[in-house]
Design a protein around this motif. Structure first.
Motif, short mmCIF file in Angstrom:
data_model
loop_
_atom_site.label_atom_id
_atom_site.label_comp_id
_atom_site.label_asym_id
_atom_site.label_seq_id
_atom_site.Cartn_x
_atom_site.Cartn_y
_atom_site.Cartn_z
N PHE A 275 -13.92 57.47 -10.96
CA PHE A 275 -14.00 56.95 -9.61
C PHE A 275 -12.59 56.48 -9.22
CE2 PHE A 275 -15.44 53.39 -6.65
CZ PHE A 275 -15.61 54.26 -5.59
N VAL A 276 -12.03 57.14 -8.22
CA VAL A 276 -10.64 56.87 -7.84
C VAL A 276 -10.60 56.06 -6.55
CG1 VAL A 276 -8.38 57.91 -7.43
CG2 VAL A 276 -10.05 59.12 -8.85
N VAL A 277 -9.88 54.96 -6.59
CA VAL A 277 -9.77 54.08 -5.41
C VAL A 277 -8.30 53.76 -5.15
CG1 VAL A 277 -12.03 53.04 -5.86
CG2 VAL A 277 -9.96 51.93 -6.76
N ASN A 278 -8.04 53.23 -3.97
CA ASN A 278 -6.69 52.74 -3.65
C ASN A 278 -6.67 51.23 -3.69
OD1 ASN A 278 -6.10 55.50 -1.84
ND2 ASN A 278 -4.30 54.46 -2.69
N ALA A 279 -5.57 50.67 -4.18
CA ALA A 279 -5.39 49.22 -4.06
C ALA A 279 -5.02 48.94 -2.60
CB ALA A 279 -4.28 48.76 -4.99
N ASN A 280 -5.72 47.98 -1.99
CA ASN A 280 -5.38 47.59 -0.62
C ASN A 280 -4.43 46.40 -0.62
OD1 ASN A 280 -6.84 49.48 0.80
ND2 ASN A 280 -8.64 48.17 1.07
#
Ligand SMILES: *Cc1c(COP(=O)(O)O)cnc(C)c1O
Length: 402
Positions: A275-280
């Motif tokens: 599961f790939v996410v971006n740091a906000n």
């Protein structure tokens, strides 16, 4: 390692499809399936992929191509399975607390049915008698260990018919002439100790002696996969050998060959998933440094729901200095993926990956906070293919009367 996606591959997928993104590696599923087939090759054994772990139809088709059968817990999963190309007899329907109508629908579709309460057994028997063979779900009351929330074998579990109600089962079967072709048990997830299986098997043997038309014993699942570095996978090859001896021995007593069935979910699809996410946001407080990502428990609920551990890595700054972070989501609710986790320095917009996200990841996602569900991508034969579109705003309104 073999059948594992590299940082570069995951970054490329994120660039092509955006984040948050679920990525599945088809060949990893194949690898896991082959390990199971190999471990249990000493005895006729069938694997029914417990599709509640991940129901994307492309995953179902892939498992079908490997020779897998399918375990379904709702009539809609049964319909998805049929749509994916499974034959009715390759599907096992193991519902819990459903209405008789749903069971009748499953009979009409011709799938294998597993009955899990005495009242349903009675209803089924009165309606169908011996015209439609069924399987009975027994609760052997054997503790699988691990997490209580995902253990289903304990004495106050709602699953199955208690082993202590054998007399009652027998009475119903006799008076309604039910044709019992299989016995089932599923003691819950994360069995670390194969002796749990073997103990439960002995219990099932003792139940089997009460029925003379059995064709299979279904041992459910609970095969563990490693989440942390020090975790071990269930020792399936050793289980296979011991099971082989035990079942051969029992077949002599029983006087008839019996197939073994299993229903692996997590074992087949957990490790294939990323599961790939971006740091906000990276937010220093007096207590900790938070990394807030563009996702939340609406996309991956396991950490909040089961206290599950998912390994996390910063794939866009893999050689950054190691620091300690608390990784949280953007949901307006306590929404923590990980406390005090060592990560390579995280900067806003870095890409983070959660490993072991194939099972019960996307599948348990929701639209809480009116957030959109992620896209899903399948990596197979060296290429990434979109297998579920990212939701758009209109999806939130679909079905609403405006
Ligand atoms: C959930 C479930 C499984 C699969 O469990 P895993 O831990 O994912 O392998 C198997 N059988 C039944 C009846 C289930 O409900």
């Amino acid at each position: 390692m073999e059948n594992q996606l590299s940082n570069e591959q995951l970054i490329a997928a994120a660039q092509q499809f955006g984040t948050p993104l679920y990525v599945y590696h088809a060949e990893k599923i194949t690898e896991q399936y082959n390990k199971l087939s190999h471990a249990f090759s000493g005895h006729p054994t069938r694997f029914f992929y417990a599709c509640k772990a991940l129901t994307n139809i492309n995953i179902l088709k892939h498992l079908k191509s490997l020779g897998s059968s399918l375990d379904c817990v709702s009539i809609n999963e049964v319909k998805l399975g049929l749509k994916a190309g499974f034959e009715p007899k390759e599907i096992l329907f193991t519902p819990n607390c459903v209405a008789f109508d749903e069971i009748r629908e499953a009979v009409d579709l011709g799938v294998n049915i597993n009955i899990d309460s005495i009242s349903m057994l009675e209803q089924f028997g009165n309606y169908y008698g011996d015209t439609y063979p069924i399987c009975i779900r027994i609760n052997p009351h054997i503790e699988a260990g691990g997490n209580y929330k995902i253990s289903t074998g304990h004495i106050d579990s709602k699953f199955g018919i208690s082993i202590h109600q054998m007399r009652h089962i027998e009475r119903v079967v006799k008076t309604t002439k039910l044709h019992i072709q299989g016995l089932h048990m599923h003691t819950g997830s994360e069995i670390k100790d194969i002796n749990v299986f073997l103990q439960a098997l002995e219990v099932l043997f003792s139940v089997a002696e009460h029925f003379d038309r059995l064709e299979f014993l279904d041992l459910g699942s609970g095969f563990k996969v490693p989440y942390k570095e020090e975790d071990r996978e269930t020792d399936i090859s050793s289980l296979g050998q011991k099971l082989n001896i035990a079942i051969k021995e029992f077949e002599k007593e029983y006087g008839k060959p019996l197939e073994i069935w299993f229903e692996p979910g997590k074992y087949l699809v957990s490790e294939c998933g990323y599961f790939v996410v971006n740091a906000n946001v990276v937010k220093q407080t007096t207590a900790t440094v938070f990394v807030g990502v563009n996702s939340g428990f609406n996309h991956l609920i396991r950490p909040m729901f089961y206290d599950s551990y998912h390994k996390i890595a910063n794939i866009s700054n893999p050689s950054g200095a190691e620091r300690i972070y608390t990784v949280v989501g953007n949901i307006c609710e306590t929404d923590t993926f990980a406390w005090d986790r060592v990560l390579n320095e995280v900067r806003a917009e870095d890409l983070l990956v959660f490993y072991n996200a194939g099972a019960y990841g996307f599948e348990m996602s929701s639209n809480f906070n009116s957030r959109l569900k992620p896209a899903e991508v399948l990596f197979k034969d060296g290429t990434f293919t979109l297998i579920r579109k990212r939701e758009v705003f209109e999806d939130l309104l679909r079905g609403q009367v405006v």
